[in-house]
Design a protein around this motif. Structure first.
Motif, short mmCIF file in Angstrom:
data_model
loop_
_atom_site.label_atom_id
_atom_site.label_comp_id
_atom_site.label_asym_id
_atom_site.label_seq_id
_atom_site.Cartn_x
_atom_site.Cartn_y
_atom_site.Cartn_z
N ILE A 1 37.12 40.31 31.60
CA ILE A 1 37.43 39.87 32.97
C ILE A 1 38.92 40.02 33.24
CG2 ILE A 1 37.52 37.88 34.53
CD1 ILE A 1 34.94 36.90 33.23
N ALA A 2 39.74 39.55 32.31
CA ALA A 2 41.19 39.64 32.48
C ALA A 2 41.65 41.09 32.55
CB ALA A 2 41.89 38.91 31.33
N SER A 3 41.09 41.95 31.69
CA SER A 3 41.47 43.36 31.69
C SER A 3 41.11 44.02 33.01
CB SER A 3 40.76 44.09 30.54
OG SER A 3 41.17 43.59 29.28
N ALA A 4 39.94 43.70 33.55
CA ALA A 4 39.51 44.29 34.82
C ALA A 4 40.42 43.85 35.96
CB ALA A 4 38.06 43.90 35.12
N ILE A 5 40.84 42.59 35.96
CA ILE A 5 41.74 42.09 37.01
C ILE A 5 43.10 42.77 36.93
CG2 ILE A 5 43.02 40.06 37.78
CD1 ILE A 5 40.17 40.06 38.70
N VAL A 6 43.63 42.89 35.71
CA VAL A 6 44.93 43.53 35.53
C VAL A 6 44.87 44.99 35.96
CG1 VAL A 6 46.66 44.24 33.84
CG2 VAL A 6 45.66 41.95 33.71
N CYS A 7 43.82 45.69 35.56
CA CYS A 7 43.67 47.11 35.93
C CYS A 7 43.56 47.26 37.45
CB CYS A 7 42.44 47.70 35.27
SG CYS A 7 42.59 47.90 33.48
N SER A 8 42.87 46.35 38.09
CA SER A 8 42.73 46.41 39.54
C SER A 8 44.08 46.21 40.22
CB SER A 8 41.74 45.34 40.01
OG SER A 8 41.65 45.33 41.42
N ALA A 9 44.90 45.32 39.67
CA ALA A 9 46.21 45.05 40.26
C ALA A 9 47.19 46.21 40.01
CB ALA A 9 46.78 43.76 39.68
N LEU A 10 47.05 46.88 38.87
CA LEU A 10 48.02 47.91 38.51
C LEU A 10 47.69 49.30 39.06
CD1 LEU A 10 48.75 47.02 34.76
CD2 LEU A 10 50.18 46.56 36.76
N VAL A 11 46.43 49.71 38.97
CA VAL A 11 46.12 51.11 39.26
C VAL A 11 45.07 51.33 40.33
CG1 VAL A 11 46.75 51.80 36.92
CG2 VAL A 11 44.38 51.22 37.42
N HIS A 12 44.28 50.34 40.64
CA HIS A 12 43.19 50.57 41.60
C HIS A 12 42.83 49.24 42.26
CE1 HIS A 12 39.58 53.08 42.83
NE2 HIS A 12 39.34 51.89 43.34
N ARG A 13 43.29 49.05 43.47
CA ARG A 13 43.04 47.79 44.17
C ARG A 13 41.62 47.81 44.77
NH1 ARG A 13 47.46 44.73 44.55
NH2 ARG A 13 49.49 45.70 44.20
N LEU A 14 40.78 46.91 44.25
CA LEU A 14 39.41 46.82 44.73
C LEU A 14 39.30 45.80 45.85
CD1 LEU A 14 37.53 46.74 41.29
CD2 LEU A 14 37.96 48.71 42.74
N ASP A 15 38.33 46.03 46.71
CA ASP A 15 38.09 45.06 47.78
C ASP A 15 37.55 43.75 47.23
OD1 ASP A 15 38.90 46.92 49.66
OD2 ASP A 15 36.87 47.71 49.96
N HIS A 16 36.78 43.84 46.18
CA HIS A 16 36.20 42.64 45.56
C HIS A 16 36.52 42.66 44.07
CE1 HIS A 16 34.06 42.02 49.34
NE2 HIS A 16 33.67 43.28 49.27
N ALA A 17 37.80 42.61 43.74
CA ALA A 17 38.25 42.76 42.36
C ALA A 17 37.69 41.65 41.47
CB ALA A 17 39.77 42.76 42.30
N TRP A 18 37.73 40.41 41.95
CA TRP A 18 37.27 39.29 41.13
C TRP A 18 35.76 39.37 40.90
CZ3 TRP A 18 39.41 35.89 38.01
CH2 TRP A 18 40.79 35.66 38.11
#
Length: 254
Positions: free
Chosen positions: A172-189
Motif C-alpha cells: 500500500i505504501a509503495s503504491a501511494i509513493v509511486c502515485s505521488a512520484l511518477v503517476h498521479r491517479l484519480d483514486h490513488a488510495w
C-alpha cells in the motif's frame, strides 16, 4: 452468421493461448515421470511450482486482472517453490544474494502486471520499491519457508500472519509513493488499498495452505501424477482453442 463484438482485448487472447501452451508442456513432463528420474527427479519441484503458480495466479488474477495474475502467479509460484523445495530437503535457506534475485524476479513480474494498467514509469518504480522491501524482509528473517512444516492440516503461524500484514502495508505504501512520484491517479488510495489487500489475502492464503501442499507434494503416486499431467494437457488444449472458437463464431476482439 453475423459478426458480434465483445470487450475482449487481443492481448488477453494471446495471454490465454500462451498459458495453454505452458500447461501442455507441463502436462507432457508429468507424463514423462519415469524419464525424468521418477521420485528422485525434478517433478516434485515441478509439482510445487505448478500448484503455487495456480494458487497465486488465481488470487492475483481475480483481484487485479488476468495478465497480472499470469505474470505474478508464475513468478511467485516458481520462486517460492524453489525455496520451499530446499526447506523440504532440510537444507539451510539460500544466501541473501539468491534471495535478492528471487525478490527481483517477483518485483519484475509485479511491475509487468502493472505496466499495462499504469504505464512504464509506475511499473519500474513499484518493482524497485517492492524488490528492496523484500530484500529487507529476507535480511530480517522473513522468507517463504519461515516456520516450514509439511502437514495434512492448513496452518498460519503468528510470524506468518504478521509478515502477511506487513507485506500488505508495504505494498500500500509503495503504491501511494509511486502515485505521488511518477503517476498521479484519480483514486490513488483506493487502488493502493486494493493492491495491498489482494497481495495480503493471496499471501495469507498461500501461507495457510502451504503445509497441505508440501505434504502432498512428496507422497503423490505415479498414477496421480500422470492423471494430473493429462488434466493439464486438456486444460492447455482448452485455453489454446479459445482463439479458434472466437474466429469460428465471428467474435471480434479489440
Amino acid at each position: 452468421m453475423h459478426n458480434c463484438y465483445v470487450p475482449i482485448d487481443h492481448h488477453t487472447v494471446a495471454a490465454v493461448s500462451v498459458a495453454g501452451t505452458f500447461l501442455d508442456v507441463l502436462g507432457s513432463l508429468y507424463l514423462a515421470y519415469d524419464l525424468l528420474g521418477g521420485q528422485h527427479g525434478p517433478l516434485r519441484l515441478l509439482t510445487r511450482a505448478v500448484t503455487y503458480s495456480i494458487v497465486f495466479g488465481i488470487g492475483y488474477g481475480l483481484g487485479l486482472g488476468l495478465f497480472f495474475g499470469l505474470a505474478s502467479g508464475l513468478a511467485s509460484g516458481i520462486t517460492v517453490s524453489i525455496e520451499l523445495n530446499r526447506a523440504a530437503r532440510g537444507l539451510k535457506h539460500y544466501s541473501l544474494f539468491w534471495e535478492g534475485f528471487f525478490s527481483a524476479i517477483r518485483g519484475l513480474a509485479f511491475g509487468a502486471g502493472l505496466y499495462r494498467i499504469l504505464g512504464l514509469e509506475y511499473a519500474i518504480a513499484f518493482a524497485t520499491f517492492i524488490t528492496a522491501g523484500q530484500i529487507i524482509a529476507y535480511a530480517r528473517g522473513m522468507r517463504p519457508a519461515i516456520d516450514y512444516v509439511a502437514s495434512r492440516r492448513p496452518r498460519l503461524t503468528r510470524r506468518q500472519f504478521w509478515g502477511t500484514v506487513m507485506r500488505a502495508l508495504g505494498y500500500i505504501a509503495s503504491a501511494i509513493v509511486c502515485s505521488a512520484l511518477v503517476h498521479r491517479l484519480d483514486h490513488a488510495w483506493a487502488f493502493a488499498i486494493r493492491l495491498g489487500l489482494v497481495t495480503g489475502l493471496v499471501t495469507g492464503i498461500g501461507a495457510t495452505v502451504n503445509p497441505y501442499i508440501e505434504y502432498y507434494a512428496d507422497i503423490l503416486p505415479e498414477r496421480r501424477l500422470g492423471a494430473f499431467g493429462i488434466g493439464l494437457i486438456l486444460c492447455g488444449f482448452a485455453l489454446q482453442s479459445l482463439q479458434y472458437w472466437l474466429a469460428l463464431f465471428d467474435v471480434r476482439v479489440t
